[in-house]
Scaffold this active site. Structure first.
Site, PDB file in Angstrom:
ATOM      1  CB  ALA A  52      -3.491   9.219  13.647  1.00 19.18           C
ATOM      2  CG  ASP A  53       1.571   9.398  10.667  1.00 18.07           C
ATOM      3  OD1 ASP A  53       1.945  10.576  10.684  1.00 18.07           O
ATOM      4  OD2 ASP A  53       2.225   8.848  11.595  1.00 18.07           O
ATOM      5  CG  ASP A  65     -13.361  10.828   0.286  1.00 19.59           C
ATOM      6  OD1 ASP A  65     -12.980   9.903   0.807  1.00 19.59           O
ATOM      7  OD2 ASP A  65     -14.595  10.542  -0.047  1.00 19.59           O
ATOM      8  N   GLY A  87      -3.265  12.048   3.378  1.00 19.09           N
ATOM      9  CA  GLY A  87      -2.324  10.712   2.920  1.00 19.09           C
ATOM     10  C   GLY A  87      -2.536   9.674   4.046  1.00 19.09           C
ATOM     11  CG  ASP A  89      -6.501  10.439   5.944  1.00 19.75           C
ATOM     12  OD1 ASP A  89      -7.118  11.576   6.118  1.00 19.75           O
ATOM     13  OD2 ASP A  89      -5.597  10.041   6.851  1.00 19.75           O
ATOM     14  CG  HIS A  91     -12.458   7.281   4.008  1.00 20.71           C
ATOM     15  ND1 HIS A  91     -12.363   8.168   3.101  1.00 20.71           N
ATOM     16  CD2 HIS A  91     -11.725   7.700   5.289  1.00 20.71           C
ATOM     17  CE1 HIS A  91     -11.747   9.163   3.686  1.00 20.71           C
ATOM     18  NE2 HIS A  91     -11.465   8.862   4.852  1.00 20.71           N
ATOM     19  CG  ASP A  93     -19.719   1.239   1.512  1.00 15.99           C
ATOM     20  OD1 ASP A  93     -20.241   1.285   0.255  1.00 15.99           O
ATOM     21  OD2 ASP A  93     -20.479   1.653   2.422  1.00 15.99           O
ATOM     22  CD  GLU A  96     -19.865  -2.691   0.613  1.00 21.22           C
ATOM     23  OE1 GLU A  96     -20.226  -3.797   0.528  1.00 21.22           O
ATOM     24  OE2 GLU A  96     -19.609  -1.954   0.038  1.00 21.22           O
ATOM     25  CG  HIS A 113      -7.024  -4.375  -1.054  1.00 24.34           C
ATOM     26  ND1 HIS A 113      -6.321  -5.030  -2.130  1.00 24.34           N
ATOM     27  CD2 HIS A 113      -7.331  -3.121  -1.447  1.00 24.34           C
ATOM     28  CE1 HIS A 113      -6.569  -4.425  -3.061  1.00 24.34           C
ATOM     29  NE2 HIS A 113      -7.247  -3.354  -2.608  1.00 24.34           N
ATOM     30  CD  GLU A 114      -8.930  -0.350   0.929  1.00 29.39           C
ATOM     31  OE1 GLU A 114      -9.650  -1.207   0.230  1.00 29.39           O
ATOM     32  OE2 GLU A 114      -8.454   0.604   0.322  1.00 29.39           O
ATOM     33  CG  HIS A 117      -4.468   0.830  -2.077  1.00 33.56           C
ATOM     34  ND1 HIS A 117      -3.792   0.499  -3.099  1.00 33.56           N
ATOM     35  CD2 HIS A 117      -5.653   0.113  -2.006  1.00 33.56           C
ATOM     36  CE1 HIS A 117      -4.631  -0.042  -3.848  1.00 33.56           C
ATOM     37  NE2 HIS A 117      -5.622  -0.593  -3.174  1.00 33.56           N
ATOM     38  CG  HIS A 123      -5.457  -2.589  -7.219  1.00 31.37           C
ATOM     39  ND1 HIS A 123      -6.337  -1.754  -7.624  1.00 31.37           N
ATOM     40  CD2 HIS A 123      -5.567  -2.660  -5.895  1.00 31.37           C
ATOM     41  CE1 HIS A 123      -7.332  -1.664  -6.647  1.00 31.37           C
ATOM     42  NE2 HIS A 123      -6.699  -2.076  -5.758  1.00 31.37           N
TER      43      HIS A 123
END
Ligand SMILES: CC(C)C[C@H](C(=O)NO)C(=O)N[C@@H](CC(N)=O)C(=O)NCc1cccc(N)c1
Ligand SMILES: [Zn+2]
Length: 158
Positions: A52-53, A65, A87, A89, A91, A93, A96, A113-114, A117, A123
């Site tokens: 996927a994109d 990574d 691009g 991608d 991730h 954690d 958490e 939020h992610e 990006h 930010h």
């Protein structure tokens, strides 16, 4: 500034957290993308095989990574800006404590939020913005993109 050129962006969740059901993760991730597709002419489509994109995974520590995660708190997640290969991608954690509530770390807010990006947003210095660097719980009932984030993403894709 990099941005997706196509009107349909695909995503695939390749590794899930064990802290929530897959159904809960799928619906929360879909809701986070919907915050953006509600304000820009881009649709997001979940696929279940192939590339996927935006490839999404939950994993603690080293996860393939150059940016291994750091255990509980600290870095909660990271996402690459738009582009080929890695691009977009995203991730999360998995050390958490992910939640769908105000306790621990709310997955909808972090995913939203992610994906900012992953769509090309940096930010924000606006403390009420979703793209403000640090996590702060706000009610997710009928949550919509804060103004600063909406203007930012509409400037890129509007
Ligand atoms: C340098 C980056 C890799 C930090 C990383 C981040 O910004 N990821 O997008 C991160 O996880 N930052 C934490 C900083 C922290 N621990 O307070 C964060 O909460 N970012 C996600 C987030 C989620 C929801 C809302 C907001 N405003 C920020
Ligand atoms: Zn961030």
């Amino acid at each position: 500034k990099p941005r997706w050129k196509q009107s349909v962006v695909t995503y695939r969740i390749t590794e899930y957290t064990t802290q929530l059901s897959q159904r809960e993760v799928d619906s929360t991730i879909a809701k986070a993308f919907q915050l953006y597709s509600d304000v820009i002419p881009v649709d997001f489509k979940q696929i279940f095989s192939g590339t996927a994109d935006i490839m999404i995974l939950f994993k603690g520590g080293d996860h393939g990574d150059f940016y291994p995660f750091d255990g509980p708190n600290g870095v909660l997640a990271h996402a690459n800006s738009p582009g080929p290969e890695q691009g977009g991608d995203t991730h999360f954690d998995d050390d958490e404590k992910w939640s769908l509530s105000s306790h621990n770390i709310n997955l909808l807010l972090v995913a939203a939020h992610e994906f900012g990006h992953a769509l090309g947003l940096d930010h924000s210095r606006d403390s009420s913005a979703l793209m403000y660097p640090t996590y702060r719980y706000v009610s997710t009932n009928a949550y919509t993109l804060p103004r600063d984030d909406r203007l930012g993403v509409q400037a890129l894709y509007g």
